[in-house]
Design a protein around this motif. Structure first.
Motif, PDB file in Angstrom:
ATOM      1  N   SER A 162       0.836  -1.200   0.000  1.00  0.00           N
ATOM      2  CA  SER A 162       0.000   0.000   0.000  1.00  0.00           C
ATOM      3  C   SER A 162       0.870   1.249   0.000  1.00  0.00           C
ATOM      4  O   SER A 162       1.919   1.289   0.649  1.00  0.00           O
ATOM      5  CB  SER A 162      -0.915   0.004   1.230  1.00  0.00           C
ATOM      6  N   SER A 163       0.412   2.286  -0.727  1.00  0.00           N
ATOM      7  CA  SER A 163       1.189   3.528  -0.804  1.00  0.00           C
ATOM      8  C   SER A 163       0.297   4.666  -1.273  1.00  0.00           C
ATOM      9  O   SER A 163       0.110   4.869  -2.478  1.00  0.00           O
ATOM     10  CB  SER A 163       2.367   3.353  -1.766  1.00  0.00           C
ATOM     11  N   SER A 164      -0.286   5.400  -0.332  1.00  0.00           N
ATOM     12  CA  SER A 164      -1.104   6.546  -0.694  1.00  0.00           C
ATOM     13  C   SER A 164      -0.241   7.602  -1.368  1.00  0.00           C
ATOM     14  O   SER A 164       0.951   7.732  -1.090  1.00  0.00           O
ATOM     15  CB  SER A 164      -1.795   7.127   0.543  1.00  0.00           C
ATOM     16  N   LYS A 206       2.456   0.562  -4.413  1.00  0.00           N
ATOM     17  CA  LYS A 206       3.819   0.610  -4.922  1.00  0.00           C
ATOM     18  C   LYS A 206       4.353  -0.815  -5.045  1.00  0.00           C
ATOM     19  O   LYS A 206       3.817  -1.748  -4.428  1.00  0.00           O
ATOM     20  CB  LYS A 206       4.720   1.438  -4.013  1.00  0.00           C
ATOM     21  N   ALA A 207       5.412  -0.979  -5.832  1.00  0.00           N
ATOM     22  CA  ALA A 207       6.000  -2.304  -6.027  1.00  0.00           C
ATOM     23  C   ALA A 207       7.506  -2.240  -5.873  1.00  0.00           C
ATOM     24  O   ALA A 207       8.166  -1.396  -6.487  1.00  0.00           O
ATOM     25  CB  ALA A 207       5.631  -2.850  -7.401  1.00  0.00           C
ATOM     26  N   TYR A 208       8.047  -3.121  -5.044  1.00  0.00           N
ATOM     27  CA  TYR A 208       9.480  -3.349  -4.955  1.00  0.00           C
ATOM     28  C   TYR A 208       9.833  -4.466  -5.941  1.00  0.00           C
ATOM     29  O   TYR A 208       9.025  -5.369  -6.187  1.00  0.00           O
ATOM     30  CB  TYR A 208       9.877  -3.797  -3.549  1.00  0.00           C
ATOM     31  N   THR A 209      11.055  -4.456  -6.480  1.00  0.00           N
ATOM     32  CA  THR A 209      11.480  -5.513  -7.386  1.00  0.00           C
ATOM     33  C   THR A 209      12.765  -6.157  -6.879  1.00  0.00           C
ATOM     34  O   THR A 209      13.582  -5.515  -6.208  1.00  0.00           O
ATOM     35  CB  THR A 209      11.715  -4.982  -8.812  1.00  0.00           C
ATOM     36  N   SER A 210      12.916  -7.441  -7.204  1.00  0.00           N
ATOM     37  CA  SER A 210      14.076  -8.195  -6.728  1.00  0.00           C
ATOM     38  C   SER A 210      14.390  -9.338  -7.681  1.00  0.00           C
ATOM     39  O   SER A 210      13.520  -9.809  -8.417  1.00  0.00           O
ATOM     40  CB  SER A 210      13.789  -8.760  -5.330  1.00  0.00           C
ATOM     41  N   LYS A 211      15.633  -9.789  -7.638  1.00  0.00           N
ATOM     42  CA  LYS A 211      16.047 -10.963  -8.393  1.00  0.00           C
ATOM     43  C   LYS A 211      16.285 -12.167  -7.493  1.00  0.00           C
ATOM     44  O   LYS A 211      16.450 -13.278  -7.984  1.00  0.00           O
ATOM     45  CB  LYS A 211      17.334 -10.659  -9.180  1.00  0.00           C
ATOM     46  N   ASP A 212      16.304 -11.935  -6.153  1.00  0.00           N
ATOM     47  CA  ASP A 212      16.677 -13.025  -5.252  1.00  0.00           C
ATOM     48  C   ASP A 212      15.806 -13.146  -3.995  1.00  0.00           C
ATOM     49  O   ASP A 212      16.120 -13.939  -3.098  1.00  0.00           O
ATOM     50  CB  ASP A 212      18.143 -12.878  -4.839  1.00  0.00           C
ATOM     51  N   GLU A 259      14.247   0.006  -4.453  1.00  0.00           N
ATOM     52  CA  GLU A 259      13.268   0.935  -3.890  1.00  0.00           C
ATOM     53  C   GLU A 259      11.985   0.939  -4.723  1.00  0.00           C
ATOM     54  O   GLU A 259      12.020   0.790  -5.943  1.00  0.00           O
ATOM     55  CB  GLU A 259      13.852   2.349  -3.822  1.00  0.00           C
ATOM     56  N   ALA A 260      10.868   1.103  -4.051  1.00  0.00           N
ATOM     57  CA  ALA A 260       9.567   0.909  -4.684  1.00  0.00           C
ATOM     58  C   ALA A 260       9.217   1.980  -5.718  1.00  0.00           C
ATOM     59  O   ALA A 260       9.619   3.135  -5.607  1.00  0.00           O
ATOM     60  CB  ALA A 260       8.483   0.864  -3.616  1.00  0.00           C
ATOM     61  N   THR A 261       8.431   1.545  -6.697  1.00  0.00           N
ATOM     62  CA  THR A 261       7.876   2.413  -7.739  1.00  0.00           C
ATOM     63  C   THR A 261       6.361   2.443  -7.596  1.00  0.00           C
ATOM     64  O   THR A 261       5.728   1.410  -7.363  1.00  0.00           O
ATOM     65  CB  THR A 261       8.235   1.864  -9.145  1.00  0.00           C
ATOM     66  N   GLN A 262       5.758   3.622  -7.703  1.00  0.00           N
ATOM     67  CA  GLN A 262       4.300   3.730  -7.644  1.00  0.00           C
ATOM     68  C   GLN A 262       3.703   3.114  -8.905  1.00  0.00           C
ATOM     69  O   GLN A 262       4.052   3.484 -10.021  1.00  0.00           O
ATOM     70  CB  GLN A 262       3.878   5.205  -7.534  1.00  0.00           C
ATOM     71  N   VAL A 263       2.802   2.119  -8.726  1.00  0.00           N
ATOM     72  CA  VAL A 263       2.224   1.428  -9.879  1.00  0.00           C
ATOM     73  C   VAL A 263       0.727   1.670 -10.017  1.00  0.00           C
ATOM     74  O   VAL A 263       0.129   1.341 -11.039  1.00  0.00           O
ATOM     75  CB  VAL A 263       2.500  -0.087  -9.803  1.00  0.00           C
TER      76      VAL A 263
END
Length: 321
Positions: free
Chosen positions: A49-51, A64-70, A76-80
């Motif tokens: 969640s990210s108002s 928002k979404a954080y991304t990872s490979k592992d 750091e999160a991007t607002q989606v």
């Protein structure tokens, strides 16, 4: 030589920048975590969640979404997602889930009338409306767009934690009917159109919180975080959360027919009982079966996503020790 040194310098700067942007999973405060393991991009997406503020200056609910490979180091999160200002309600988002379905990505977002929790454990809570609405995108990073301005759960129910289940070609939204409204919380399902744009029939109640022996009995009983999984032998299970001896916990229900409509019975053994819940199950990019949930359940700000490998035993599942 100078060109080589310049290139190495640029790579070093990029590496340092990447490290500076990286955050450990244990440092991310999150409730109701949901991880999409996307084989297409070879990336994990963790939704939270990210108002945020709209172009007009109004603060609305978002994701928002954080991304990872592992699964351990996250960017750091991007607002989606930013809730449209003309939506039926525009308050805080709970329990965002993103499902890949028929070549697109679908965000299941529980929306509220208010942006922040006001407290209270009865019908006088500040939330007047609550429901799960589905949005769509061509990318796991959005932007997610609405089908309409109303929820996919009944607008006259305080509903939350909607998830997707597809059975015999029919998609369903499976969700919780809030204990704040009905005291003995329920889990219900509702069929959707093939493109998930809207429901096609009224919901069906699957079971109540009081059906589980492990749930602490009282004047109010919670149903939270329903998620479905079919085992290697074809048994249909549902993980869901409530409270056991004052501690947030995860139980398992099973469909006696193998169909979403049930009937459903509760398994005696809980999946997790040590102050953690609202789980979802996924296969990582190497094919291992995993579960993620938040723990502890409070105080606010202390919640973290916990990931464990789980074992499919055919008749049930268990957390690997």
């Amino acid at each position: 030589m100078k060109k080589t040194l310049a290139t190495l310098s640029m790579l070093a700067v990029a590496a340092v920048a990447a490290m500076a942007q990286s955050i450990k999973l244990s440092d991310i405060n999150i409730r109701d975590p949901y991880i999409l393991a996307d084989q297409k991009t070879g990336t994990y997406y963790l939704y939270a969640s990210s108002s945020t503020k709209t172009a007009s200056g109004k603060i609305v609910g978002g994701v928002k979404a954080y991304t990872s490979k592992d699964l351990e180091n996250w960017n750091e999160a991007t607002q989606v997602f930013t809730c449209p200002e003309d939506n039926w309600i525009t308050g805080g988002v709970w329990a965002p889930e993103v499902h890949q379905y028929k070549g697109k990505y679908y965000l299941f977002a529980t929306l509220n009338t208010s942006l922040t929790w006001k407290g209270g454990k009865n019908r006088s809570t500040a939330y007047t409306y609550r429901g799960t609405q589905i949005f769509w995108s061509k990318s796991p990073l959005g932007p997610f767009k609405p089908f309409a301005t109303t929820p996919h759960t009944p607008i006259d129910q305080m509903a939350l934690d909607g998830t997707l289940w597809v059975e015999d070609g029919t998609p369903y939204i499976v969700y919780c009917h809030e204990w704040v409204e009905v005291d003995d919380g329920t889990i219900e399902c509702r069929p959707l159109k093939k493109d998930l744009s809207s429901p096609t029939a009224p919901p069906t109640r699957l079971f109540c919180a009081s059906a589980a022996e492990w749930v602490t009995k009282g004047p109010t009983m919670v149903t939270d975080g329903c998620f479905l999984y079919r085992t290697k032998t074809g048994k249909l299970l549902m993980t869901w959360s409530s409270f056991h001896n004052g501690s947030y916990a995860i139980g398992i229900a099973e469909s006696t027919t193998g169909k979403i409509i049930g009937p459903w019975k509760q398994q005696d053994d809980m999946l997790f009982s040590s102050d953690g819940g609202h789980s979802m199950i996924f296969r990582d990019l190497e094919g291992k079966l995993r579960i993620v949930f938040h723990s502890p359940n409070g105080p606010r700000g202390k919640e973290r996503a916990k990931i464990f490998e789980i074992e499919d035993l055919g008749e049930t599942i268990r957390v690997k020790q």
